[in-house]
Each structure stands twice: as structure tokens, then as C-alpha cells.
Design a protein around this motif. Structure first.
Motif, PDB file in Angstrom:
ATOM      1  N   THR A   1      21.316  75.144  11.824  1.00  0.00           N
ATOM      2  CA  THR A   1      21.749  75.785  10.970  1.00  0.00           C
ATOM      3  C   THR A   1      23.055  75.463  10.158  1.00  0.00           C
ATOM      4  N   GLY A   2      24.206  76.012  10.819  1.00  0.00           N
ATOM      5  CA  GLY A   2      25.568  75.457  10.699  1.00  0.00           C
ATOM      6  C   GLY A   2      25.969  74.419  10.989  1.00  0.00           C
ATOM      7  N   ILE A   3      26.942  73.905  10.172  1.00  0.00           N
ATOM      8  CA  ILE A   3      27.376  72.474  10.268  1.00  0.00           C
ATOM      9  C   ILE A   3      28.971  72.347   9.985  1.00  0.00           C
ATOM     10  N   ALA A   4      29.766  71.745  10.519  1.00  0.00           N
ATOM     11  CA  ALA A   4      31.130  71.554  10.477  1.00  0.00           C
ATOM     12  C   ALA A   4      31.622  70.222  10.486  1.00  0.00           C
TER      13      ALA A   4
ATOM     14  N   VAL B   1      27.755  69.485   4.879  1.00  0.00           N
ATOM     15  CA  VAL B   1      29.301  69.318   5.025  1.00  0.00           C
ATOM     16  C   VAL B   1      29.456  68.006   4.580  1.00  0.00           C
ATOM     17  N   ILE B   2      30.679  67.672   4.130  1.00  0.00           N
ATOM     18  CA  ILE B   2      31.044  66.330   3.781  1.00  0.00           C
ATOM     19  C   ILE B   2      32.135  65.562   4.669  1.00  0.00           C
TER      20      ILE B   2
ATOM     21  N   GLU C   1      34.215  63.426  13.695  1.00  0.00           N
ATOM     22  CA  GLU C   1      32.908  63.875  14.325  1.00  0.00           C
ATOM     23  C   GLU C   1      32.291  65.193  13.648  1.00  0.00           C
ATOM     24  N   ILE C   2      30.974  65.511  13.737  1.00  0.00           N
ATOM     25  CA  ILE C   2      30.466  66.554  12.997  1.00  0.00           C
ATOM     26  C   ILE C   2      29.677  67.548  14.136  1.00  0.00           C
ATOM     27  N   TYR C   3      29.649  68.576  13.771  1.00  0.00           N
ATOM     28  CA  TYR C   3      29.295  69.515  14.759  1.00  0.00           C
ATOM     29  C   TYR C   3      28.175  70.519  14.018  1.00  0.00           C
TER      30      TYR C   3
ATOM     31  N   TYR D   1      30.447  60.428   3.722  1.00  0.00           N
ATOM     32  CA  TYR D   1      28.997  60.945   3.870  1.00  0.00           C
ATOM     33  C   TYR D   1      28.908  62.502   3.650  1.00  0.00           C
ATOM     34  N   ALA D   2      27.579  62.881   3.417  1.00  0.00           N
ATOM     35  CA  ALA D   2      27.364  64.355   3.476  1.00  0.00           C
ATOM     36  C   ALA D   2      26.218  64.696   4.548  1.00  0.00           C
ATOM     37  N   TYR D   3      26.338  65.521   5.177  1.00  0.00           N
ATOM     38  CA  TYR D   3      25.526  65.810   6.516  1.00  0.00           C
ATOM     39  C   TYR D   3      24.832  67.118   6.028  1.00  0.00           C
ATOM     40  N   VAL D   4      23.463  66.965   6.090  1.00  0.00           N
ATOM     41  CA  VAL D   4      22.696  68.528   5.895  1.00  0.00           C
ATOM     42  C   VAL D   4      21.804  68.637   6.970  1.00  0.00           C
ATOM     43  N   THR D   5      21.854  70.074   7.443  1.00  0.00           N
ATOM     44  CA  THR D   5      21.038  70.351   8.519  1.00  0.00           C
ATOM     45  C   THR D   5      19.611  70.793   8.014  1.00  0.00           C
TER      46      THR D   5
END
Length: 384
Positions: free
Chosen positions: A68-71, A375-376, A78-80, A36-40
Motif C-alpha cells: 500500500t504505502g511507500i516512502a 514516490v519519486i 532506499e525505498i520502503y 525513478y518513480a516507484y508504484v505499489t
């Protein structure tokens, strides 16, 4: 055997060989595999989830205000997500793609840095001049460290021993000991320090200073300023080669990027790349740099070994954040004004053998309003 029978046998053998080749090319994929790719999306207060196996937006997740930021956690699924206006960090379970918690921090956070062992995260709080230290297993802040004015970024070193913080209002960086969680040094650098990269061996940090169009090199063993390097106007982002030998500085107002030799702290040269270059990413084999040009709606391609720009691909409006898919067959480009993600093919196919045809826009995937970062995460479901 008659000639007709020979033709039949030959055709059957050829068909069999082609079938075997096709089977060999189809890799067996574990049914638990996810990519997956996650986009804010800053204006939509959401995160878009893109399934990279089909290049499709499969879910929109509501988070806090102005994400804004993502990791991604390298050891947990988990994604933050940093929510700049609600002053917290949303936790997304990547297996279910649902928010499972939120951690309050301090004022105006923008970026999150996760340690390589996946145990801690560090968030610089620009509005309160401190850094929140998060225990990711406990999902709780375990310390708040006072630093300089308007910290923009807290970056943890690859070995996890040091956290460097860029203090934009004080023209300095704070160096935090990750064991004691105490600021061990404050190092004056250049004006309005912002983005930073730390070398893979954790020996140095390089700091981009848009206010003075410079780059600072700081040794992390002695916390000593080694050099101030003049680059192009308004350097805003640094892209590091995976081997750590060179880094590339996006000079937003100069329309070029500078090459820095990390070993001897020297500027190797500058290259015109496009209007308002903003972000860069380097392939894992250290051969190619991709740069998003915010003002010309393109991504430029620079061949590192050849030392030349070899092409550009038209994408969406105001391209910004970049990410390579895990197999590096495609580049994902976050287009902040058009609210979509461009998928650019960056490898040859059977139908494209010319260099000019190696890279092409495949599709545009709609996401939310003002997408900021990407982030991927690739993983096997059911594993933590």
C-alpha cells in the motif's frame, strides 16, 4: 562583399547561433544520475519502477502481500514499502532496484512516515493499535508504542521531535515524543480521524475526519485542540502548500475541495472540482494545485493566486495518487482501476503557447494490478 556572399555569411552565423543555443539548452547530465518513480501494486504484490528520463516501466519488483504505502529515504538510496497483508516493510535498494530486506511490524499496516534526517520510520499498525518505530540504519524495529484504536497514520513532524497518530476508532490523536518514544498526550478531535499534515515549522497538525466532515487543528507545543472546522462531506486527504500558509481538503462525496487558512484556522472557501476528488498536490512555487477526481477520471487544475479552476485533463480510470517530477515539468497520476500511470505535461513547450495547451496527457505507462501509491527518488548512483 557581394550580396550572395552576405546571405551565405548571415546563414552561417544564424546556424551557429542556433547551434549554440541548442547546446546551452542541453544540460550536462551526470552519467550517475537516476530518476525513478516507484508504484505499489496492491493486487500484484509488486512495485513497478518507472525511469522518468524516458517514461518507461523498467522493472517489476516482487514485495510482500498487498503493498500500500511507500516512502523514499531523503538521505539514503532506499525505498520502503508497506505490505498490509504480510505485516512487514520491504526495503528496496534504489541503486539496484532490488529488495534487500524486510522488517516485520504488527497487524494491518498501511502507511510509512520517514523522518527528514532519514534515520527513522514510523508505521501505524491499524489491527494492533500500536506504532512500530524503525531504525533505518539497523533495519530493525527499536520500539513498539501503544496508541488508540485503529490507528491509520503515524506522521513525524519536520523537525523530527513529534509523531502524531490518528486513531480512527477512538476519535483522537496520540502525540508521541520522538526522543522518549512515549505517548505524551491523547487529544480528542473529530470522528474517524484519518489523514494528517504537519506545518513546516512543526507548530500544528491538521487532521481530516471523514466521519463528521470536519477538520481538527491541534497545537503541538501544548497538544491542545485549537479548532474544529466544518468542511465538505467525507474529507479524505489534505494537501499542504510548501510555504505552509494554506491547505486543501479533498471532500470525496461533495465533489469539491475546501481551503484552510493555517494561520488563523479558518475555512477560506470551497470550490467544485470534479466527481469524487481524492488526492491533491501543490507545486513548489505555491501557485498551482492538482486534484485527482476518482469518479470522473480527470485531474483538475486550480490556480491558487487567481482563485479559480483553470482546466482539467482526462487521464486513466479511477485516478488516485499524484506525484510531480523533480523538475515539475510533468505530473504522474496513478490510475487504480486501469492499472497504469498517466504522464501529464504541465509546462509550456515551443509548440504550445496557449493556456489550454499547457497541460496534456503524454502517455499511459502500464504497471500492476490496483496501483495504490507512488514516490519519486532522484539521486546519484554510488552515493548514500
Amino acid at each position: 562583399m557581394c550580396q550572395a556572399n552576405r546571405r551565405t555569411v548571415t546563414a552561417l552565423l544564424l546556424s551557429l547561433l542556433l547551434g549554440l543555443a541548442s547546446c546551452q539548452q542541453r544540460k550536462t547530465v551526470d552519467p550517475r544520475y537516476r530518476e525513478y518513480a516507484y508504484v505499489t501494486n496492491g493486487k500484484s504484490n509488486s512495485v513497478s519502477v518507472i525511469d522518468l528520463r524516458q517514461f518507461k516501466n523498467v522493472k517489476t519488483i516482487a514485495v510482500g502481500a498487498n503493498p500500500t504505502g511507500i516512502a523514499a529515504n531523503p538521505t539514503r538510496n532506499e525505498i520502503y514499502v508497506v505490505n498490509a497483508e504480510s505485516n512487514n516493510v520491504s526495503i528496496i535498494d534504489a541503486e539496484r532496484n532490488e529488495v534487500v530486506g524486510a522488517i516485520g511490524v504488527h497487524r494491518s499496516p498501511y502507511v510509512i512516515s520517514v523522518s527528514s534526517d532519514g534515520k527513522r520510520a514510523y508505521v501505524a499498525n491499524s489491527g494492533s493499535a500500536n506504532v512500530s518505530v524503525i531504525d533505518l540504519a539497523k533495519r530493525a524495529v527499536i520500539a513498539t508504542v501503544r496508541v488508540g484504536g485503529a490507528p491509520g497514520l503515524a506522521k513525524v513532524s519536520p523537525d523530527g521531535k513529534v509523531v502524531a497518530v490518528s486513531n480512527r476508532a477512538d476519535n483522537s490523536i496520540s502525540v508521541i515524543d520522538a526522543d522518549t518514544l512515549i505517548v505524551r498526550s491523547t487529544v480528542p478531535v473529530c470522528q474517524q480521524p484519518q489523514d494528517m499534515v504537519i506545518l513546516p515549522d512543526s507548530s500544528k497538525v491538521f487532521v481530516a475526519c471523514p466521519g463528521s466532515s470536519q477538520l481538527a487543528s491541534v497545537e503541538l507545543k501544548s497538544d491542545r485542540l485549537l479548532a474544529l472546522l466544518d468542511v465538505g462531506k467525507l474529507p479524505i486527504q489534505l494537501a499542504l502548500k510548501p510555504d505552509g500558509g494554506e491547505l486543501f481538503v479533498s471532500n470525496f462525496d461533495a465533489g469539491d475541495f475546501s481551503i484552510i487558512e493555517s494561520g488563523n484556522n479558518e475555512v477560506g472557501g470551497s470550490y467544485l472540482i470534479g466527481k469524487n476528488p481524492v488526492r491533491g498536490v501543490v507545486t513548489s512555487d505555491n501557485s498551482t494545485l492538482y486534484v485527482s477526481n476518482f469518479g470522473s477520471d480527470t485531474v483538475s487544475v486550480y490556480a491558487i493566486d487567481e482563485g479559480r479552476v483553470i482546466g482539467a485533463v482526462q487521464v486513466g480510470s479511477h485516478p488516485d495518487a499524484l506525484a510531480l517530477t523533480p523538475d515539475e515539468s510533468h505530473l504522474l497520476v496513478v490510475n487504480s482501476r486501469s492499472g497504469d500511470v498517466a504522464v501529464v505535461r504541465i509546462v509550456k513547450t515551443r509548440d504550445n503557447s496557449k493556456i489550454s495547451a499547457d497541460r496534456a496527457l503524454v502517455t499511459l505507462i502500464p504497471v500492476g494490478g490496483q496501483p495504490n501509491d507512488i514516490v519519486i527518488k532522484a539521486f546519484l548512483a554510488g552515493t548514500k
